[in-house]
Motif scaffolding. Structure first.
Motif, PDB file in Angstrom:
ATOM      1  N   ARG A 271      36.674  -1.645  -4.731  1.00  0.00           N
ATOM      2  CA  ARG A 271      36.235  -1.597  -6.132  1.00  0.00           C
ATOM      3  C   ARG A 271      35.076  -2.565  -6.362  1.00  0.00           C
ATOM      4  N   GLY A 272      34.024  -2.057  -7.014  1.00  0.00           N
ATOM      5  CA  GLY A 272      32.900  -2.900  -7.381  1.00  0.00           C
ATOM      6  C   GLY A 272      31.844  -3.070  -6.307  1.00  0.00           C
ATOM      7  N   ILE A 273      32.028  -2.413  -5.137  1.00  0.00           N
ATOM      8  CA  ILE A 273      31.012  -2.496  -4.083  1.00  0.00           C
ATOM      9  C   ILE A 273      30.666  -1.073  -3.617  1.00  0.00           C
ATOM     10  N   ASP A 274      29.550  -0.963  -2.890  1.00  0.00           N
ATOM     11  CA  ASP A 274      29.063   0.363  -2.470  1.00  0.00           C
ATOM     12  C   ASP A 274      29.535   0.785  -1.081  1.00  0.00           C
ATOM     13  N   ASP A 275      30.234  -0.082  -0.366  1.00  0.00           N
ATOM     14  CA  ASP A 275      30.506   0.133   1.051  1.00  0.00           C
ATOM     15  C   ASP A 275      31.230   1.445   1.358  1.00  0.00           C
ATOM     16  N   ALA A 276      32.118   1.889   0.462  1.00  0.00           N
ATOM     17  CA  ALA A 276      32.953   3.056   0.759  1.00  0.00           C
ATOM     18  C   ALA A 276      32.426   4.348   0.149  1.00  0.00           C
TER      19      ALA A 276
END
Length: 453
Positions: A271-276
């Protein structure tokens, strides 16, 4: 409870109707309970241990009553059964009527107010409301929680209470909860147990490593519980150096249930990051059907929900969610209470006004639904999603007005077709009141003013 009256004897004129909100009243009631038990002079341990004993005693009394045989009914049943075996089919109807009367008499005896189990009285239910309300001070009486946990019938009540405590409960209870989770290797554990484990064990390295092992190596029947727990632990899991890479790697697993579990977990961990984002978008094209028999797309569904929870890159995610209106088949019937596209609508709503490109597709969907049988109209979540856009979605007003007229006319026709000779409600006006309530609560009636500005 819903109106917060001082006592059950309060006159109707004394009710503050402005407070008729169950959630708000529960918050006020919880606050009052905490204020009382947190007083320095309050005998918390004695009170809570006694409360737990009363809950368990009431449960034991109920089980004794439930298991007690109705000797009179058993005697009648035995006699009628023998006659049914001995006599020909010409007498069967007569004996079956006697059996029905005996059964009704047995139910009436079981409903005798003087025999009502304490567990079902107001005094029996209130203690079960108190435990979750107390919060962290419940740790002053750990014996009370252990009494409930070891009772089987009320372990969920203890877990609900621990959720209100959070990580401070870990030193006393986390080892037990981890052991319980390990024993659930094949069948998994309930969402309530997994949520409690996540809240109490938030950030615990031992627990994170156990969950990562479970989601990678346990039988697929146990991966959902691990995924749910990781999702609920959320961003705290990212403190573990391998967590994100393990979950991203599992999105390419050869087992559909494991890909689905990875997608669910990433909805909280990433949640809150672009990694996935890239991996989850790829999973929205997955063709793996739900193996539990619901004939839906379990991997795609979990990926949709995860993308909504993460709420990043609307430029990539929103167009894909719009496309899924045409192809996604829901695997979980519980997700369809607000319509066949509830999961997609929920994900889009997480993006706020960045999901506005979906408005034309939502309107077209409602246009299409006008051709369906009104009895099958279930598009509440589409309407609610449109309402969140306000005047930006003003183009939806005409189709909403047509839909409203269609449903009102259908309801009116249903009333006309109803046999009034058998309709007791038509005599006392209850049916008219029900119609009024239905109109007032309609999501369409609520949405139109919001969209019209």
């Amino acid at each position: 409870m819903f109106f917060g009256v001082p006592t059950v004897h309060t006159d109707i004129e004394g009710v503050d109707w402005s407070k008729a909100d169950g959630d708000e009243q529960q918050k006020r009631w919880y606050a009052e309970v905490r204020r009382a038990v947190e007083r320095p002079d309050f005998p918390r341990r004695l009170f809570l241990v006694g409360l737990a004993a009363r809950i368990l005693g009431a449960q034991d009394e109920y089980m004794r009553q439930w298991c007690a045989a109705d000797v009179q009914f058993d005697r009648v049943l035995d006699r009628i059964s023998k006659r049914l075996d001995a006599e020909g089919p010409d007498r069967h109807e007569e004996h079956l009527r006697r059996l029905a009367r005996a059964f009704c008499a047995s139910i009436e005896r079981s409903c005798d107010p003087s025999q009502t189990a304490e567990a079902f009285t107001f005094a029996g239910m209130v203690p079960q409301w108190i435990f979750p309300a107390i919060g962290p001070t419940i740790l002053d009486a750990p014996e009370a929680l252990w009494m409930l946990i070891e009772s089987d019938s009320h372990a969920l009540l203890a877990y609900e209470s621990l959720r209100a405590v959070g990580p401070p409960a870990a030193p006393m209870f986390l080892d037990h909860m981890i052991d319980q989770f390990k024993r659930s290797k094949v069948d998994g554990c309930s969402a309530g147990d997994a949520t409690t484990l996540a809240i109490v064990g938030r950030g615990n390295v031992q627990l994170i490593e156990l969950l990562l092992d479970a989601i990678q190596n346990w039988p697929t029947s146990g991966t959902r519980a691990a995924a749910w727990t990781l999702q609920e632990m959320g961003e705290s899991v990212r403190a573990h150096p391998q967590a994100l890479s393990v979950l991203l790697g599992l999105t390419s697993s050869g087992e559909g249930q494991r890909r689905a579990a990875a997608a669910m977990a990433l909805g909280g961990v990433a949640r809150g990051i672009d990694d996935a984002i890239e991996s989850l978008l790829r999973l929205t094209h997955d063709t793996h059907p739900d193996e539990e028999g619901h004939n839906g797309h379990i991997v795609v569904g979990n990926a949709i929900s995860a993308l909504g929870k993460i709420g990043r890159r609307p430029d990539l995610v929103v167009p894909r969610l719009i496309e899924l209106f045409d192809t996604y088949v829901e695997f979980d019937p519980d997700e369809e209470y607000g319509g066949r596209n509830s999961r997609i609508c929920g994900a889009l709503q997480e993006f706020g006004h960045a999901a506005a490109p979906a408005i034309p597709r939502l309107i077209a969907h409602l246009e299409s639904a006008l051709s369906h049988n009104p009895e099958d109209w279930f598009e509440q979540d589409v309407v609610k999603l449109l309402a969140t856009f306000g005047p930006t979605a003003i183009d939806a007003v005409p189709v909403l007005e047509r839909t409203d007229r269609m449903l009102v006319e259908w309801n009116r026709q249903q009333e006309l077709d109803f046999d009034e000779d058998e309709d007791e409600d038509s005599v006392n006006g209850v049916r008219e009141a029900d119609e009024s309530n239905r109109d007032e609560e309609s999501p369409i009636r609520k949405a139109i003013p919001l969209l019209s500005g």
